[in-house]
Design a protein around this motif. Structure first.
Motif, mmCIF file in Angstrom:
data_model
loop_
_atom_site.group_PDB
_atom_site.id
_atom_site.type_symbol
_atom_site.label_atom_id
_atom_site.label_comp_id
_atom_site.label_asym_id
_atom_site.label_seq_id
_atom_site.Cartn_x
_atom_site.Cartn_y
_atom_site.Cartn_z
ATOM 1 N N LYS A 158 -10.424 12.708 -11.187
ATOM 2 C CA LYS A 158 -10.665 11.299 -10.866
ATOM 3 C C LYS A 158 -9.774 10.464 -11.762
ATOM 4 C CE LYS A 158 -15.358 11.072 -9.168
ATOM 5 N NZ LYS A 158 -16.669 10.436 -9.358
ATOM 6 N N LYS B 141 -9.176 6.748 -13.682
ATOM 7 C CA LYS B 141 -9.721 5.480 -14.164
ATOM 8 C C LYS B 141 -8.529 4.643 -14.601
ATOM 9 C CE LYS B 141 -12.727 3.592 -17.754
ATOM 10 N NZ LYS B 141 -13.576 3.948 -18.906
ATOM 11 N N LYS C 241 -8.899 7.804 -2.698
ATOM 12 C CA LYS C 241 -9.527 6.587 -2.183
ATOM 13 C C LYS C 241 -10.203 5.849 -3.329
ATOM 14 C CE LYS C 241 -13.975 8.464 -1.007
ATOM 15 N NZ LYS C 241 -15.167 8.070 -0.378
ATOM 16 N N GLU D 164 -12.929 4.213 -5.362
ATOM 17 C CA GLU D 164 -14.383 4.310 -5.493
ATOM 18 C C GLU D 164 -14.974 2.970 -5.890
ATOM 19 O OE1 GLU D 164 -15.585 7.287 -8.266
ATOM 20 O OE2 GLU D 164 -15.849 8.761 -6.687
ATOM 21 N N ALA D 165 -14.324 2.280 -6.798
ATOM 22 C CA ALA D 165 -14.811 0.984 -7.266
ATOM 23 C C ALA D 165 -13.630 0.021 -7.356
ATOM 24 C CB ALA D 165 -15.476 1.125 -8.625
ATOM 25 N N ILE E 136 -10.463 5.648 -8.903
ATOM 26 C CA ILE E 136 -9.906 6.249 -7.700
ATOM 27 C C ILE E 136 -10.274 7.740 -7.703
ATOM 28 C CG2 ILE E 136 -7.806 6.761 -6.409
ATOM 29 C CD1 ILE E 136 -6.509 4.344 -7.740
ATOM 30 N N ALA E 137 -10.839 8.203 -6.593
ATOM 31 C CA ALA E 137 -11.238 9.616 -6.464
ATOM 32 C C ALA E 137 -10.227 10.323 -5.578
ATOM 33 C CB ALA E 137 -12.623 9.714 -5.854
ATOM 34 N N LYS F 147 -8.651 12.665 -2.653
ATOM 35 C CA LYS F 147 -9.092 12.978 -1.295
ATOM 36 C C LYS F 147 -9.444 14.460 -1.216
ATOM 37 C CE LYS F 147 -7.101 9.405 1.497
ATOM 38 N NZ LYS F 147 -6.214 9.046 2.568
#
Length: 112
Positions: A56, A58, A90, A92-93, A106-107, A109
Motif C-alpha cells: 500500500k 501512503k 486505486k 483508498e482515501a 493508494i492500494a 490493484k
C-alpha cells in the motif's frame, strides 16, 4: 479427548491460519507543496514500483512553517499522483489535511 491432543490440534490450526494470512506493507512517499517536476517523476516511479510489489502507498505533502498557505497546491499534487498511478492502484482515501500533513492512501490493484 486428551487435553494435550486438543492443545496440539489447536496449535496446528493456528499455525495453518497464520501461514495463509498476508502481511500488509505500507510504503510512504513524501512531497513538499512545491515539488519540482523531476523530483515528482522520480517519486512517481518509486510509487509505481511499490504498488507493483503489492504494498500500500501512503503519499503525503508536508507543509513547513508558512507553506501551509499552499494547501491547494498540495492537493493538486496528490490528485495528479492518483491519476498517474490509476492503472497500478486505486485511491483508498482522498487527500485529507491532518495537522501539517495532507495524506492520501493508494492500494494496489488485485492481480488476475
Amino acid at each position: 479427548m486428551d487435553y494435550k491432543k486438543f492443545v496440539y490440534e489447536q496449535k496446528k490450526r493456528d499455525k495453518a491460519l497464520k501461514a495463509k494470512s498476508t502481511q500488509v506493507v505500507v510504503k510512504e512517499i513524501r512531497f513538499g507543496p512545491q515539488t519540482d517536476e523531476h523530483d515528482y517523476e522520480f517519486k512517481r516511479k518509486n510509487a509505481e514500483k511499490f504498488l507493483k510489489e503489492g504494498a500500500k502507498l501512503k503519499a503525503f505533502v508536508f507543509f513547513k512553517g508558512r507553506s501551509i498557505i499552499y494547501k491547494d497546491q498540495g492537493q493538486i499534487l496528490l490528485l495528479r499522483l492518483a491519476t498517474d498511478l490509476e492503472e497500478f492502484g486505486k485511491v483508498e482515501a482522498m487527500p485529507i489535511l491532518e495537522g501539517k500533513r495532507m495524506i492520501m492512501f493508494i492500494a494496489p490493484k488485485k492481480k488476475k
